[in-house]
Design a protein around this motif. Structure first.
Motif, short mmCIF file in Angstrom:
data_model
loop_
_atom_site.label_atom_id
_atom_site.label_comp_id
_atom_site.label_asym_id
_atom_site.label_seq_id
_atom_site.Cartn_x
_atom_site.Cartn_y
_atom_site.Cartn_z
N ASN A 106 1.16 -9.96 10.11
CA ASN A 106 1.63 -11.27 9.64
C ASN A 106 2.71 -11.15 8.60
OD1 ASN A 106 -0.37 -12.51 11.26
ND2 ASN A 106 -1.89 -12.13 9.64
N SER A 107 3.59 -10.20 8.74
CA SER A 107 4.65 -10.00 7.75
C SER A 107 6.01 -10.23 8.38
CB SER A 107 4.60 -8.57 7.20
OG SER A 107 5.72 -8.34 6.38
N PRO A 108 6.87 -11.03 7.70
CA PRO A 108 8.21 -11.27 8.23
C PRO A 108 9.23 -10.23 7.80
CG PRO A 108 7.89 -12.58 6.28
CD PRO A 108 6.61 -11.81 6.49
N PHE A 109 8.79 -9.20 7.11
CA PHE A 109 9.74 -8.28 6.48
C PHE A 109 9.93 -7.01 7.27
CE2 PHE A 109 7.33 -10.51 3.19
CZ PHE A 109 8.30 -11.40 2.85
N VAL B 246 -2.21 4.93 10.18
CA VAL B 246 -2.28 5.90 9.09
C VAL B 246 -2.35 5.15 7.78
CG1 VAL B 246 -1.13 7.83 7.94
CG2 VAL B 246 -0.94 7.58 10.42
N ARG B 247 -3.23 5.56 6.92
CA ARG B 247 -3.31 4.95 5.60
C ARG B 247 -2.52 5.80 4.60
NH1 ARG B 247 -3.50 0.39 6.20
NH2 ARG B 247 -4.00 0.12 3.98
N PHE C 180 -0.64 -4.06 -1.84
CA PHE C 180 0.28 -4.23 -0.73
C PHE C 180 -0.13 -3.35 0.45
CE2 PHE C 180 4.05 -2.88 1.62
CZ PHE C 180 4.67 -4.08 1.91
N CYS C 181 -0.45 -2.11 0.17
CA CYS C 181 -0.84 -1.17 1.23
C CYS C 181 -2.18 -1.56 1.85
CB CYS C 181 -0.91 0.25 0.68
SG CYS C 181 0.71 0.92 0.24
N ASP C 182 -3.09 -2.09 1.04
CA ASP C 182 -4.39 -2.51 1.57
C ASP C 182 -4.24 -3.68 2.53
OD1 ASP C 182 -5.64 -0.59 0.06
OD2 ASP C 182 -6.18 -1.95 -1.57
N ASP C 183 -3.24 -4.50 2.33
CA ASP C 183 -3.05 -5.71 3.13
C ASP C 183 -2.17 -5.49 4.35
OD1 ASP C 183 -4.60 -7.03 1.31
OD2 ASP C 183 -2.92 -7.92 0.20
N HIS C 184 -1.65 -4.29 4.54
CA HIS C 184 -0.73 -4.02 5.64
C HIS C 184 -1.17 -2.80 6.43
CE1 HIS C 184 1.62 -6.53 2.90
NE2 HIS C 184 2.33 -6.88 3.95
N LEU C 185 -0.71 -2.76 7.67
CA LEU C 185 -1.02 -1.64 8.54
C LEU C 185 0.19 -0.74 8.67
CD1 LEU C 185 -2.92 -3.47 11.43
CD2 LEU C 185 -3.89 -2.33 9.43
N PHE C 186 -0.05 0.56 8.65
CA PHE C 186 1.01 1.56 8.80
C PHE C 186 0.70 2.41 10.03
CE2 PHE C 186 0.92 0.30 4.44
CZ PHE C 186 2.22 0.39 3.98
N TYR C 187 1.70 2.57 10.89
CA TYR C 187 1.51 3.35 12.11
C TYR C 187 2.52 4.50 12.15
CZ TYR C 187 -1.46 -0.38 13.90
OH TYR C 187 -2.47 -1.29 14.07
N GLN C 188 2.05 5.59 12.75
CA GLN C 188 2.90 6.76 12.91
C GLN C 188 2.63 7.40 14.26
OE1 GLN C 188 3.92 9.37 9.48
NE2 GLN C 188 2.70 10.89 10.58
N VAL C 189 3.67 7.92 14.89
CA VAL C 189 3.51 8.59 16.18
C VAL C 189 2.98 10.00 15.96
CG1 VAL C 189 4.69 9.36 18.27
CG2 VAL C 189 5.36 7.21 17.19
N VAL D 267 8.91 5.63 6.27
CA VAL D 267 8.53 4.91 5.06
C VAL D 267 7.89 5.91 4.10
CG1 VAL D 267 7.07 3.10 4.07
CG2 VAL D 267 8.18 2.75 6.29
N TYR D 268 8.40 5.99 2.89
CA TYR D 268 7.88 7.00 1.99
C TYR D 268 7.26 6.44 0.72
CZ TYR D 268 12.64 6.45 0.07
OH TYR D 268 13.82 5.95 -0.42
N GLY D 269 7.16 5.12 0.62
CA GLY D 269 6.53 4.57 -0.56
C GLY D 269 6.62 3.06 -0.63
N VAL D 270 6.29 2.53 -1.78
CA VAL D 270 6.33 1.10 -2.04
C VAL D 270 7.16 0.86 -3.29
CG1 VAL D 270 4.98 -0.96 -2.60
CG2 VAL D 270 4.08 0.72 -0.98
N GLN D 271 8.01 -0.15 -3.25
CA GLN D 271 8.84 -0.50 -4.39
C GLN D 271 8.38 -1.83 -4.99
OE1 GLN D 271 12.91 -1.51 -3.19
NE2 GLN D 271 12.25 -1.32 -1.07
#
Length: 395
Positions: A357-360, A261-262, A243-252, A325-329
């Motif tokens: 490309n995520s609707p969530f 940020v990975r 899930f994390c590999d397929d999504h981008l995470f951004y932080q200020v 965001v602190y993790g994946v469920q």
């Protein structure tokens, strides 16, 4: 422990559809035609709770039947106000599922409770009498409920000195557990070591009297794909990493610039739970979108809402939060291994996380399931959840 039961209401409401998916689980529709909740509720108040209804006038009667779970379950909301000779008022509310008193709540506001049959008051014998009266009530209205023989055996083994209200003594025989205190008692069902919180019976004579019976509402599926917590954890963590590999995470950043940020898994910790939940708990259209990303299952009518299935849930915490965001469920059905959800876990509020490309949006629903894992084997405190359900219905 009490606050963990606030989410019990979410397990009480799900879709009721005939199951062809799990042949190990059968369907039983509890209740009987010909008697409505309007007839059963006063009988329950007098015959089981022991209230002296001759001391009151029944006013503000409310009755609203509805059909849920695609029309397969009749839910009857029934309530009224008891007014005594001094104009004191006692509120009575209830919901019957297919004729079964799923919850009943009696709340004195300005009135007093007058009893024709005294409440148990630290007497196990009087509790046995309550159970005997309920068994007669259930037989009259054809309600599938507790195994009477096992329930009485448990009460016979109750300690001589009962703990004060708010604490509980427990007795276990076979797949049933008795939890008992000075003012009430209850039973829960266990399958393969898992407490099926939805399959319970309880009565509590506190300031607010509460009663619930869902023992006959639910069947149980005992099939479990993963034989150990370690096996599921490995499966779920691999899914969380994907899930994390397929999504981008951004932080200020500190200078106010938004940077990618990975997730850092070097100090990852996890929380894993195995529960028994309704088959329609996670059967909703969002799963179709999850499936498109490879982390969900199709919306399906095959899984029965009134059967409890083993359900594994996990939260994998990043070493450091990314924004809020602190993790994946991850949640997956134990009987088939199908993934019910896999998404981010974080705090409420706007997220600094962006998905390709995520609707969530951010969600913490799956994580709330983990709180149930630490609940002790209790029956009577199931009633606490009734208060929360009532508040929701009254809004």
């Amino acid at each position: 422990m009490m606050k963990n039961l606030k989410i019990l209401g979410m397990f009480m409401i799900s879709l009721f559809i005939f199951s062809s998916l799990c042949t190990a689980c059968s369907v039983k529709v509890a209740g009987v035609e010909g008697f409505s909740a309007k007839e059963k509720l006063p009988a329950l108040l007098s015959d089981i709770i022991g209230l002296d209804l001759s001391k009151y006038t029944i006013t503000e009667e409310r009755y609203k039947p509805r059909y849920e779970y695609r029309g397969a379950v009749e839910v009857e909301y029934c309530g009224f106000t008891l007014v005594d000779k001094k104009d004191g008022k006692v509120s009575v509310m209830s919901e019957f599922y297919n004729g079964v008193p799923n919850w009943v709540l009696i709340s004195p506001s300005t009135g007093l409770l007058y009893y024709a049959i005294e409440p148990p008051k630290n007497s196990v014998e009087m509790m046995k009498n309550i159970l005997e009266r309920y068994m007669t009530f259930a037989q009259k209205y054809d309600i599938t409920t507790l195994d009477a023989s096992l329930a009485f055996d448990l009460l016979n083994k109750a300690p001589d000195s009962l703990p004060a209200h708010g604490t509980y003594a427990t007795v276990i025989l076979g797949d049933m557990t008795l939890s008992i205190t000075q003012n009430g008692f209850g039973f829960t069902y266990t399958v393969n070591g898992i407490v099926a919180l939805n399959k319970s019976w309880g009565i509590d004579f506190a300031d607010t009297i509460s009663f619930s019976d869902s023992f006959g509402l639910y069947d149980v599926c005992s099939v479990n794909t993963w034989t150990s917590e370690e096996e599921f954890t490995s499966f779920a963590f691999n899914l969380a990493q994907k899930f994390c590999d397929d999504h981008l995470f951004y932080q200020v950043s500190e200078d106010g610039v938004e940077v990618e940020v990975r997730p850092d898994w070097s100090n990852m910790r996890s929380e894993v739970s195995l529960l028994m939940i309704s088959g329609q708990q996670y059967n909703n259209p969002i799963n179709n979108e999850l499936l498109a990303q490879g982390t969900g299952v199709n919306f399906s009518a095959n899984r029965d809402a009134l059967t409890l299935y083993p359900f594994w849930s996990a939260v994998f915490y990043f070493s450091y939060p990314i924004g809020n965001v602190y993790g994946v469920q991850v949640g997956a059905w134990g009987d088939t291994g199908e993934v019910a959800y896999c998404w981010e876990q974080g705090f409420l509020g706007s997220s600094q996380n962006t998905f390709e490309n995520s609707p969530f949006e951010q969600s913490n629903s799956g994580g709330s399931l983990l709180g149930l894992a630490v609940i002790a084997l209790i029956g009577i405190v199931v009633m606490v959840a009734v208060v929360l359900i009532v508040k929701k219905n009254c809004k």
